[in-house]
Write a protein that holds these residues in place. Structure first.
Motif, PDB file in Angstrom:
ATOM      1  N   ASP A  31      -0.879   3.498 -11.260  1.00 42.97           N
ATOM      2  CA  ASP A  31      -0.187   2.747 -10.465  1.00 42.97           C
ATOM      3  C   ASP A  31      -0.627   1.401 -10.541  1.00 42.97           C
ATOM      4  O   ASP A  31      -1.629   0.991 -10.083  1.00 42.97           O
ATOM      5  CB  ASP A  31      -0.068   3.053  -8.956  1.00 42.97           C
ATOM      6  CG  ASP A  31       0.742   2.234  -8.152  1.00 42.97           C
ATOM      7  OD1 ASP A  31       1.370   1.680  -8.543  1.00 42.97           O
ATOM      8  OD2 ASP A  31       0.878   2.476  -6.797  1.00 42.97           O
ATOM      9  N   GLU A  32      -0.021   0.688 -11.357  1.00 42.03           N
ATOM     10  CA  GLU A  32      -0.504  -0.844 -11.688  1.00 42.03           C
ATOM     11  C   GLU A  32      -2.083  -0.721 -12.031  1.00 42.03           C
ATOM     12  O   GLU A  32      -2.809  -1.433 -11.388  1.00 42.03           O
ATOM     13  CB  GLU A  32      -0.157  -1.842 -10.678  1.00 42.03           C
ATOM     14  CG  GLU A  32       1.439  -1.470 -10.129  1.00 42.03           C
ATOM     15  CD  GLU A  32       1.917  -2.997  -9.594  1.00 42.03           C
ATOM     16  OE1 GLU A  32       1.302  -3.952  -9.786  1.00 42.03           O
ATOM     17  OE2 GLU A  32       3.013  -2.639  -8.796  1.00 42.03           O
TER      18      GLU A  32
ATOM     19  N   SER B  41       5.845   2.702  -6.545  1.00 43.38           N
ATOM     20  CA  SER B  41       4.556   3.191  -6.073  1.00 43.38           C
ATOM     21  C   SER B  41       4.929   4.610  -5.186  1.00 43.38           C
ATOM     22  O   SER B  41       4.490   5.588  -5.346  1.00 43.38           O
ATOM     23  CB  SER B  41       3.744   2.322  -5.360  1.00 43.38           C
ATOM     24  OG  SER B  41       3.372   1.080  -5.867  1.00 43.38           O
TER      25      SER B  41
HETATM   26 MG    MG Z   1       3.184  -0.473  -5.714  1.00 50.85          MG
END
Ligand code: MG
Ligand code: ATP
Lengths: 369, 261, 396
Positions: free
Chosen positions: B180-181, B60
């Motif tokens: 991000d995910e 991240s």
């Molecule tokens: Mg992360």
């Protein structure tokens, strides 16, 4: 950097220390005080304000202050004269309570502290009983100690009560007595019975809607009219009744907040077990709700403790009232500021420590669940 | 982790030689903690990069450095020829061209879906409201929820919210999209609808960097998979090689863990 | 026919004393009866007492001459006026000090609340110290401090502190010049009204234009320009039809100008500083309630910090801030009744104090006083309910 030959195997880059400018005292100051032009300006402005305010206060309250002496002539008047506070200390703490009887108040304080300590010991097992003693037994003992007239103790009339002592009596009694009324009102407000609900809402909103000072006026001029002929209440008791009803309304709202936080499933589960309404409340809901509302109760207490100062308007001499009173003594004119600073300090110590305690409890509640 | 079957890309996805993002020797610290260590990465236009790695490895942090939601302390990050420095103009410039989708959607709860989408075009691109709304409606159609335009984020399911979030980024017509995910806060049945949108986006030639553990997506869509651990890029390969023939022991360990789930 | 058969698909009825419906009814009757009995008892006692003490009852006293003067009044008032008029003097004085208090407490509270969140350590710490100190000291003590400790200790009028020969501060209060309007001042007033109208139209136009073309317009700067510019031009045209009446020292005191009595200054000061600490905490928690993800998402879209604040953070924070903020306003209004302690002629002092003493009609006087505060409370909670309903976030 990229053009350097890597000295380590892939994936085994060692931890480097951060660039020196971002860490340590220098990094901290840069990040927290000088991170942008605006920040630099704010830092300078704050520094200037501190420079303007702190040194003169320190000079007045400590460096130039008079600490030792017995009368007014010992005050140099260059800074604060704390002799003034020392001179009137007994009055500020106990009002006009007879000197020879002050031990009774001190004894009650000591008893309270000793009795309350085990509550803060996590392993102490009889907290419930101790609380009952503190809420019911202790006030009775304290009442006999303060009023006297029995057990060979001299009777002390309430007009002689005053100072911090009176502040504590009014606020503690006010909060202790308002708790049961508040609980009943809160349950009433949440009840399904429209009449009960309406009465409770009306009562709560009435007291919450008016200022305490009108409540005190009411207690001093209207209460006597309500009583049958020949019946007479002491001024302090009337004020206490007013304070109690007033804070009960606030307490009701705090308790209601706690009740709302208890999931509905709890009531349903208790009812499914066949418990009656009162058993459900006493055994299941209240123990959980009261735990949740302790911070709220402490906050209500802080508010009440500060509001107690208003009783001076109806002629009771609490801590602030005593400060006002000794301030008018012809021998000691012109020491207002010292008096207020001292009173502020005492109030602040009480309120700040209590608010810290309540914050601590809140944190514990949040993490404990 | 179970693999979600996703629609196979129907078009050939091309990669060009134009450099979109260039990270050169990037280091970052949180206080004393060295999070990113000597990151070197070049992303070309049209590339679809999947980043994976254990929790806390800095994935991240790395992609958040690209639009400067985090500041790096050493090295260079160049996006579309503009270097990220303390200069606010550069940061603004880059943020306009880089879209980002978050794990928890971060939709604006006080604005309707349509207003969520038009906020940035109106205030950043200075687009007339009508036009912004037209663009927004087109994009909502692309993510297949045009009928939700008047609703508020709180009224939508997680999958719908994430699709709105993607559409919101696309409204700015970005040149790169960072994810991000994007699916890890979603229930399995919703993951597919979000991944389908992402696949379509890839087909249209969008440059994408995606932190995800959806290996199905990585295999079918990515042209490169990057494995990160302890703040470093440990392995970087095209998907087939990466999954079938991992070089590094840590990659092998990670893959065995993730696939055995 | 057996009754049980026809009722078999209904639950059997319990005996009446066990039926929850009847129980509830019975209990409510009991409570209601108790309340009514208590009320009747108190009323009969009161009537007895009033009769015995020979106190008049009813609201007739409102029309009798008051016979006392009031230190400060926003409406014309003299000793010959009625108690009814004195009531309004008190009411307006209460509203005045509450209004001033709310104004400054809001501004200061917002500033301190934001300061406490500042990334500047020194500023944040100073804000914290301010909040933690003042909120833990009783308000009445603070009022006394400002009134008896500071303002009454100021020099006598002859040695006033002075700013630019026109503002004077001494133990009699704060004196400032008073504008005197001459012929032609109407032009300036009209220019002012016109400026406001123009600004409203301009804002509408700017909004429309932005929707159509996307171009933004600096409405704020333009508005400031118009609101200052138009009246100034009008003033020039009319030849400055306004002069200032300066306070002047004659004998032992000042005459002329506007005087703000020290009671009002200390009350307003204490109320705003005290309430600001609570507002600051409300503002801080309101801003903190907007998750960091919101600002990040906005920044990631390329929206500048200023617009992010205006369009994303503030609208969300306000939802959290406004309900407790209005209840602070209510508290401040109720607390303004502490005026009685320093003899600022607010409603409680004028009505609950002087009028009550003179007429002895405690019930009527206190009922009117309390009714005023209750009305204000009800209005504010009605507003709060309306606001909460309007602003509730739509959830699934
Ligand atoms: Mg992360
Ligand atoms: N604001 C911060 N301050 C201090 N440390 C942080 C901060 N943000 C992240 N970290 C630390 O930096 C490391 C990398 O975090 P990062 O969020 O980039 O990991 P990640 O690879 O995305 O992990 P995950 O898969 O759990 O999302 C972690 O050890 C984390 O604890």
């Amino acid at each position: 950097m990229s053009d350097q030959k890597p000295t380590h195997k892939l994936g085994e880059h060692p931890d480097w220390a951060p660039p020196s400018i971002t860490i340590g005292a220098v990094g901290w100051v840069r990040a927290n005080m000088l991170s942008s032009p605006l920040n630099i300006f704010l830092t300078l402005l704050c520094g200037y304000l501190i420079y303007l305010s702190v040194p003169p206060v320190v000079q007045w309250a400590f460096l130039d202050a008079d600490w030792f002496g017995t009368n007014r002539d010992d005050c140099s008047r260059e800074g604060a004269c704390w002799i003034y506070i020392g001179f009137w200390f007994k009055q500020i703490m106990y009002g006009r309570y007879p000197d020879t009887e002050v031990w009774r108040i001190n004894f009650a304080y000591a008893l309270l502290v000793v009795a309350a300590i085990p509550l803060f010991v996590p392993s102490f097992r009889w907290k419930g009983w101790l609380s009952v003693f503190l809420l019911i037994g202790y006030p009775i003992i304290a009442f006999y100690l303060f009023v006297g007239g029995s057990f060979g103790m001299e009777h002390v009339e309430t007009p002689l009560w005053g100072g911090l002592f009176l502040t504590l009596v009014i606020s503690v009694l006010g909060i202790v007595a308002s708790l049961p009324i508040g609980i009943v009102l809160a349950l009433g407000r949440r009840s399904d019975m429209p009449v009960v609900k309406a009465i409770c809402i009306g009562f709560i909103e009435f007291w919450r809607g008016i200022p305490l000072i009108t409540v005190l006026f009411m207690s001093s001029v209207m209460f006597p009219l309500f009583l049958p002929e020949g019946m007479h209440f002491d001024k302090l008791i009337r004020a206490l009744i007013g304070v109690m009803l007033f804070s009960a309304a606030y307490m009701a709202e705090v308790v209601r907040g706690g009740l709302q936080a208890i999931p509905k499933g709890q009531t349903e589960a208790a009812e499914a077990l066949g418990l009656s309404y009162w058993k459900t409340m006493n055994l299941v809901i209240m123990p959980q709700a009261l735990k949740l509302v302790i911070p709220g109760i402490v906050n209500t207490f802080i508010g009440l403790f500060k509001d107690t100062t208003l009783v001076l308007i109806i002629g009771l001499f609490d801590l602030l009232g005593m400060i006002q009173l000794v301030g008018t003594n012809p021998d000691w004119l012109g020491f207002h500021i010292e008096g207020y600073v001292f009173a502020a300090f005492v109030f602040w110590c009480f309120c700040f420590s209590m608010s810290r305690y309540s914050q601590h409890l809140e944190k514990k509640l949040h993490t404990g669940h | 982790m179970s693999e979600i079957a996703i629609q196979a890309p129907t078009k050939e996805m091309t990669v060009t030689d134009d450099v979109m993002i260039n990270m050169i020797g990037v280091h970052k610290w949180y206080g004393e903690f060295h999070v990113l260590k000597d990151i070197n990465l070049t992303v070309h236009k049209g590339e679809r990069i999947v980043i994976c790695g254990p929790s806390g490895s800095g994935k991240s942090t790395m992609i958040r450095c690209i639009n400067r939601l985090e500041e790096h302390q050493q090295g260079q990050i160049i996006v579309e020829g503009t270097e990220l420095t303390g200069d606010l103009k550069h940061v603004e410039q880059i943020r306009k061209e880089v879209g980002m989708v978050f794990q928890h959607f971060n939709l604006f709860p006080h604005l309707s879906i349509l207003d969520n989408l038009t906020l940035a075009p109106i205030w950043v691109r200075k687009m007339p409201k009508k036009e912004a709304e037209e663009v927004a409606m087109n994009l909502l159609e692309r993510v297949k929820i045009p009928e939700q335009a008047k609703k508020y984020p709180g009224q939508l399911s997680g999958g719908q919210q994430q699709r709105v979030a993607i559409a919101r980024s696309l409204c700015m017509n970005p040149k790169v999209m960072l994810f991000d995910e994007p699916t890890s806060a979603l229930d399995p049945e919703m993951i597919k609808e979000v991944l389908d949108v992402m696949v379509e986006l890839a087909e249209e030639g969008m440059t994408m960097m995606c932190v995800t553990h959806e290996m199905g997506f990585a295999k079918t869509v990515a042209n490169r998979v990057i494995f990160m651990d302890e703040g470093q890029i440990i392995e970087e390969n095209e998907p087939n090689e990466f999954f079938n023939n991992p070089q590094n022991d840590r990659t092998k360990l990670f893959l065995s863990q993730i696939l055995s789930h | 026919m057996a009754q049980g058969v026809s009722n078999s698909n209904r639950p059997a009825k319990p005996p009446i004393w066990n039926d929850p419906v009847y129980r509830a009814l019975f209990f409510q009757f009991l409570v209601l009866g108790g309340v009514i009995a208590l009320g009747a008892y108190l009323i009969s006692n009161t009537l007895d007492n009033l009769a015995r003490q020979g106190i008049a009852s009813g609201f007739g006293f409102l029309d009798t001459t008051a016979g006392f003067s009031i230190l400060m009044s926003l409406i014309d008032y003299s000793e010959e006026n009625t108690y009814g008029r004195a009531f309004f003097v008190g009411l307006f004085n209460t509203l005045l000090v509450a209004g001033i208090g709310i104004f400054f407490a809001t501004i200061f509270g917002f500033l301190v609340g934001v300061a406490r969140l500042s990334s500047n350590w020194l500023l944040a710490k100073m804000a914290t110290v301010y909040i933690e100190t003042l909120r833990n000291i009783p308000l009445l003590l603070q009022i006394f401090f400002w009134y008896f400790g500071v303002l009454r200790n100021l020099p006598a009028p002859r040695d006033s502190a002075m700013v630019m020969e026109s503002f004077f501060l001494n133990n009699r209060g704060l004196y400032s010049p008073r504008p005197v309007f001459e012929d032609g001042f109407a032009l300036i007033s009209w220019a002012f009204v016109a400026a406001i109208v123009i600004i409203i139209f301009m804002a509408k136009w700017a909004h429309k234009r932005q929707e159509k073309t996307g171009q933004q317009f600096h409405t704020v700067y333009a508005s400031i320009g118009i609101i200052i510019g138009l009246p100034s031009i009008a003033a020039v045209i009319a030849g400055f039809p306004m002069s200032w009446n300066y306070p002047e020292l004659t004998g032992f005191n000042f005459t002329g100008g506007i005087v703000v009595i020290p009671e009002l200054v200390s009350l307003a000061l204490a109320l705003s500083l005290y309430t600001a600490t609570f507002i600051a905490e409300i503002v801080r928690s309101g801003i903190m309630a907007v998750s960091h993800g919101q600002t990040e998402a906005s920044y990631a879209l390329g929206i500048k910090p200023g617009v992010t604040l205006r369009k994303v953070v503030i609208p969300q924070a306000l939802r959290v801030i406004i309900p407790p903020l209005t209840s602070q306003y209510l508290n401040l209004t109720k607390n303004s009744s502490l005026a009685a302690a320093i003899a600022y002629p607010d409603l409680v002092l004028v009505f609950g104090g002087i009028v009550l003493n003179q007429t002895g009609q405690a019930i009527e006087v206190l009922s009117i006083t309390m009714a005023v505060y209750l009305t204000i409370s009800l209005l504010i909670s009605a507003f709060m309910n309306w606001y909460n309903n309007k602003m509730a976030l739509v959830e699934r």
